[in-house]
Enzyme design. Structure first.
Site, PDB file in Angstrom:
ATOM      1  N   CYS A 144       0.971  -1.304   0.030  1.00  0.00           N
ATOM      2  CA  CYS A 144      -0.231   0.076  -0.199  1.00  0.00           C
ATOM      3  C   CYS A 144       0.867   1.422   0.090  1.00  0.00           C
ATOM      4  CB  CYS A 144      -0.918  -0.097   1.254  1.00  0.00           C
ATOM      5  SG  CYS A 144      -1.795  -1.378   1.389  1.00  0.00           S
ATOM      6  N   ALA A 145       1.409   1.544  -1.030  1.00  0.00           N
ATOM      7  CA  ALA A 145       2.637   2.584  -1.272  1.00  0.00           C
ATOM      8  C   ALA A 145       2.496   3.893  -1.295  1.00  0.00           C
ATOM      9  CB  ALA A 145       3.491   2.003  -2.222  1.00  0.00           C
ATOM     10  N   GLY A 146       0.972   4.253  -1.757  1.00  0.00           N
ATOM     11  CA  GLY A 146       0.927   5.690  -1.995  1.00  0.00           C
ATOM     12  C   GLY A 146       0.654   6.341  -0.569  1.00  0.00           C
ATOM     13  N   PRO A 147       1.306   7.531  -0.634  1.00  0.00           N
ATOM     14  CA  PRO A 147       2.034   8.324  -1.940  1.00  0.00           C
ATOM     15  C   PRO A 147       3.533   8.153  -1.756  1.00  0.00           C
ATOM     16  CG  PRO A 147       1.481   9.937   0.135  1.00  0.00           C
ATOM     17  CD  PRO A 147       0.959   8.685   0.406  1.00  0.00           C
ATOM     18  N   GLY A 148       3.983   7.167  -1.031  1.00  0.00           N
ATOM     19  CA  GLY A 148       5.110   6.942  -1.244  1.00  0.00           C
ATOM     20  C   GLY A 148       6.206   7.277   0.048  1.00  0.00           C
ATOM     21  N   GLY A 149       5.805   7.719   1.147  1.00  0.00           N
ATOM     22  CA  GLY A 149       6.519   8.096   2.117  1.00  0.00           C
ATOM     23  C   GLY A 149       7.350   7.029   2.675  1.00  0.00           C
ATOM     24  N   LYS A 150       6.793   5.888   2.994  1.00  0.00           N
ATOM     25  CA  LYS A 150       7.590   4.697   3.660  1.00  0.00           C
ATOM     26  C   LYS A 150       8.344   3.872   2.306  1.00  0.00           C
ATOM     27  CE  LYS A 150       4.603   4.167   7.293  1.00  0.00           C
ATOM     28  NZ  LYS A 150       3.693   5.079   6.920  1.00  0.00           N
ATOM     29  N   ASP A 158       1.061  -1.152   4.836  1.00  0.00           N
ATOM     30  CA  ASP A 158       0.618   0.081   5.516  1.00  0.00           C
ATOM     31  C   ASP A 158      -0.705   0.601   5.231  1.00  0.00           C
ATOM     32  OD1 ASP A 158       0.623   2.430   6.931  1.00  0.00           O
ATOM     33  OD2 ASP A 158       2.053   3.452   5.068  1.00  0.00           O
ATOM     34  N   CYS A 184      -2.295   3.903  10.927  1.00  0.00           N
ATOM     35  CA  CYS A 184      -2.106   5.050  11.372  1.00  0.00           C
ATOM     36  C   CYS A 184      -3.423   5.124  12.308  1.00  0.00           C
ATOM     37  CB  CYS A 184      -1.937   6.234  10.682  1.00  0.00           C
ATOM     38  SG  CYS A 184      -1.536   7.522  11.776  1.00  0.00           S
TER      39      CYS A 184
HETATM   40  C1  LIG Z   1      -1.945   4.385   4.709  1.00  0.00           C
HETATM   41  S1  LIG Z   1      -1.759   4.751   3.016  1.00  0.00           S
HETATM   42  C2  LIG Z   1      -0.190   4.253   2.544  1.00  0.00           C
HETATM   43  C3  LIG Z   1       0.584   5.279   2.920  1.00  0.00           C
HETATM   44  C4  LIG Z   1       2.298   5.058   2.390  1.00  0.00           C
HETATM   45  N1  LIG Z   1       2.794   3.844   2.731  1.00  0.00           N
HETATM   46  C5  LIG Z   1       2.938   6.081   2.637  1.00  0.00           C
HETATM   47  O1  LIG Z   1       3.790   5.913   3.625  1.00  0.00           O
HETATM   48  O2  LIG Z   1       3.136   7.222   2.115  1.00  0.00           O
HETATM   49  C6  LIG Z   1      -2.725   3.450   2.264  1.00  0.00           C
HETATM   50  C7  LIG Z   1      -2.774   3.464   0.713  1.00  0.00           C
HETATM   51  O3  LIG Z   1      -3.180   2.118   0.271  1.00  0.00           O
HETATM   52  C8  LIG Z   1      -3.883   2.346  -1.032  1.00  0.00           C
HETATM   53  N2  LIG Z   1      -4.734   1.381  -1.035  1.00  0.00           N
HETATM   54  C9  LIG Z   1      -6.005   1.174  -0.785  1.00  0.00           C
HETATM   55  N3  LIG Z   1      -6.656   0.002  -1.188  1.00  0.00           N
HETATM   56  C10 LIG Z   1      -5.591  -0.634  -1.887  1.00  0.00           C
HETATM   57  C11 LIG Z   1      -5.544  -1.706  -2.606  1.00  0.00           C
HETATM   58  N4  LIG Z   1      -6.390  -2.769  -2.424  1.00  0.00           N
HETATM   59  N5  LIG Z   1      -4.301  -2.247  -3.032  1.00  0.00           N
HETATM   60  C12 LIG Z   1      -3.116  -1.550  -3.015  1.00  0.00           C
HETATM   61  N6  LIG Z   1      -3.196  -0.280  -2.293  1.00  0.00           N
HETATM   62  C13 LIG Z   1      -4.258   0.272  -1.862  1.00  0.00           C
HETATM   63  C14 LIG Z   1      -4.235   3.680  -0.878  1.00  0.00           C
HETATM   64  O4  LIG Z   1      -4.754   4.308  -2.204  1.00  0.00           O
HETATM   65  C15 LIG Z   1      -3.331   4.430  -0.166  1.00  0.00           C
HETATM   66  O5  LIG Z   1      -2.427   5.099  -0.903  1.00  0.00           O
END
Ligand SMILES: C[S@@+](CC[C@H](N)C(=O)[O-])C[C@H]1O[C@@H](n2cnc3c(N)ncnc32)[C@H](O)[C@@H]1O
Length: 545
Positions: A357-363, A427, A480
């Site tokens: 769950c990478a977006g927006p890419g902090g981790k 995440d 979080c």
């Molecule tokens: C908590 S945020 C992740 C923050 C990220 N790890 C960071 O540190 O910037 C959760 C992310 O999971 C994505 N997401 C939601 N459902 C998902 C899925 N089924 N598969 C992959 N990504 C998903 C969301 O769009 C969101 O960007």
């Protein structure tokens, strides 16, 4: 903010845990994180009135652009051209520009579902507000939105009717006025007069009503109002905390549950939630050293994360280290949980890592930087196209492959084969109740009904991660949110449903030595009032050989 953690209109409306783009670093508090001053007045500034501050920078009617031009999108991803609210009328006496800006921001949040941290900077830019005016507008906007539930009780009591029965423009102006009266050092007469001026320009028919309500509110101070309106602490302690510290009751209940029903500690957490957070930077491993970076930006090295720097002030997006990719803005708690995944010992191969769950890419930015040092590759999965692009930007120049796909298919998708990753981060999308400091309106928007769909997603993503990790490899599950159903319950259920055998690793051992108050393990819950971080939850599982 230029860092990768900037949030945009969020299709998942999940946990907006990242520093707000307009957030300015607040002075770092020496010593361990502690409960800040209770419910007394927040720092305001002596009101100078529009005459003293001059009218420069006030846009005339012709300068005003449509709502669509600023703030862009709302939570539903719709443009704001459909806004129906009223702006100040040409020819009417408007209130001073800072209050006007705050009104516009608060109204956009309530009318258009806008995010304050996105809409306010646009409004400030459009109105050309800087320095003290911009700071005052920010304080009014954020303070009013944070304290909304309590302010509404006060306004309703003074008006003799529920706020739902007050015309929205007048209601938002009164909320701002009540905030000035009860939470700032703005003199009463200025708060009353300026609010009445504002109502005259946005809801002319309600001017007399607003005048009466403001005068009624000004008759008592905050403590008196709270004493009158808060439920009795002995009869209804959660309700009492909810009003005293401006959090919805269900959130206070959820926090208290996790804190072992210790209501004194719960109060410390709520107080901390009402403070703007210190902005943290992450010095990217191999590109910057935290001590050197702290010197460079005039900040302090973090207390726990070896990569963390606490900023003392200023706009992080303008720092050279951010612009040239040596650092990014990231809460220290986020750094710690990402680093914990990498600290877990694994035997054998250790070159294929997955961020599900990478977006927006902090981790991913932190994991990718370490991957470059260790000769590993990170596959970063993100389901939302535009957020996947943000991940690409955040990890440019790192050994990171970004896939725009559904993470729930991991272990079935040929691009994410079963048993093929050495380390996996989940995440998970969550309510974001652990980062309420960053989004002033979030606590009032979130509802208990948000939990079931999010927890289903969390369990499915964890199950997919356990399928994708190889025997002996590790999965870190992170939220979080400290809400029990998103943490302990989702982990237990996700692991059970995966059908994969896995054991907990004691996550406390994967955090820096000497971190206080990590609980009994094997999972870890970080807290703003204990650690100065967002309330990140961490569970680490190792797939059985
Ligand atoms: C908590 S945020 C992740 C923050 C990220 N790890 C960071 O540190 O910037 C959760 C992310 O999971 C994505 N997401 C939601 N459902 C998902 C899925 N089924 N598969 C992959 N990504 C998903 C969301 O769009 C969101 O960007």
């Amino acid at each position: 903010m230029t860092g990768p953690e900037q949030r945009d209109a969020d299709p998942r409306a999940d946990d907006p845990r990242d520093p707000a783009p307009d957030e300015r670093a607040r002075p770092h508090r020496a010593g361990p994180p502690h409960a800040a001053a209770g419910r007394g007045r927040l720092p305001g500034r002596p009101d100078q009135g529009p005459a003293a501050r001059g009218q420069a920078g006030r846009p005339g009617a012709g300068d005003r652009r449509s709502g669509m031009d600023r703030g862009g999108m709302n939570r539903a991803g719709q443009g704001r051209d459909a806004r129906s609210g009223r702006g100040p009328r040409p020819g009417r006496p408007p209130s001073d520009p800072a209050r006007q800006a705050a009104y516009e921001a608060v109204a956009a949040v309530h009318r258009d579902d806008a995010y304050a941290n996105l809409v306010l900077p646009e409004i400030l830019r459009e109105m050309r507000l800087h320095g003290r005016d911009a700071a005052f507008a920010t304080e009014l906007t954020y303070g009013t939105l944070r304290a909304l539930g309590t302010l509404d009780l006060v306004v309703a009591a003074a008006a003799g009717r529920d706020v739902a029965r007050i015309d929205p423009p007048a209601r938002d102006a009164l909320r701002l006025g009540a905030y000035q009266l009860l939470f700032t050092r703005v003199p009463s007469h200025a708060a009353v007069n300026q609010t009445v001026d504002l109502v005259r320009s946005v809801a002319p028919g309600a001017t007399g009503f607003a005048n009466a309500v403001m005068r009624e509110i000004s008759e008592s101070d905050l403590d008196t109002w709270l004493g009158r309106l808060a439920p009795d602490a002995a009869q209804d302690p959660v309700g009492n905390l909810s009003v005293l510290h401006h959090h919805p009751r269900w959130i206070v209940r959820a926090f208290a549950d996790v804190l072992g029903n210790d209501l004194e500690e719960t109060a410390r957490l709520l107080i901390e939630d009402n403070q703007p957070p210190v902005v943290h930077l992450c010095a990217r491993p191999g590109r910057a050293d935290a001590v050197d970076l702290a010197d460079e930006v005039g900040g302090l090295p973090g207390a726990f994360s070896p990569y963390a720097v606490y900023l003392n002030g200023g706009a992080p997006g303008e720092l050279a280290a951010i612009v040239d990719g040596r650092a990014h803005v990231q809460d220290e708690g986020s750094q710690l949980v990402a680093a914990a995944l990498l600290a877990a010992p694994v035997e054998g191969s250790d070159a294929r890592w997955l961020d599900l769950c990478a977006g927006p890419g902090g981790k991913a930015g932190l994991l990718g930087a370490v991957a470059a040092q260790r000769g590993a590759e990170l596959v970063a999965v993100e389901v939302a196209e535009h957020r996947a692009r943000l991940v690409e930007r955040a990890t440019a120049g790192m050994p990171v492959r970004v896939l725009t796909t559904d993470g729930r298919d991991a272990g079935r998708d040929p691009l994410l084969p079963a048993g093929s990753f050495d380390r996996v981060l989940v995440d998970a999308p969550c309510t974001g109740l652990g980062s309420l400091r960053r989004r002033p309106e979030a606590r009032w928007r979130r509802q208990p009904g948000d939990l079931p769909p999010l927890t289903r997603l969390q369990r499915d993503l964890l199950a997919a991660a356990l399928r994708a990790v190889r025997p002996g490899g590790v999965v870190a599950y992170v939220t979080c949110s400290p809400h029990m159903v998103e943490t302990q319950v989702s982990v237990t259920e996700g692991a059970r449903r995966s059908g994969v055998e896995a054991d907990f690793v004691d996550a406390r051992t994967l955090l820096p030595a000497g971190m206080p108050k990590l609980g009994p393990g094997p999972t870890v819950q970080l807290w703003p009032h204990r650690h100065g971080t967002d309330a990140m939850f961490l569970a680490v599982l190792r797939r059985a050989e």
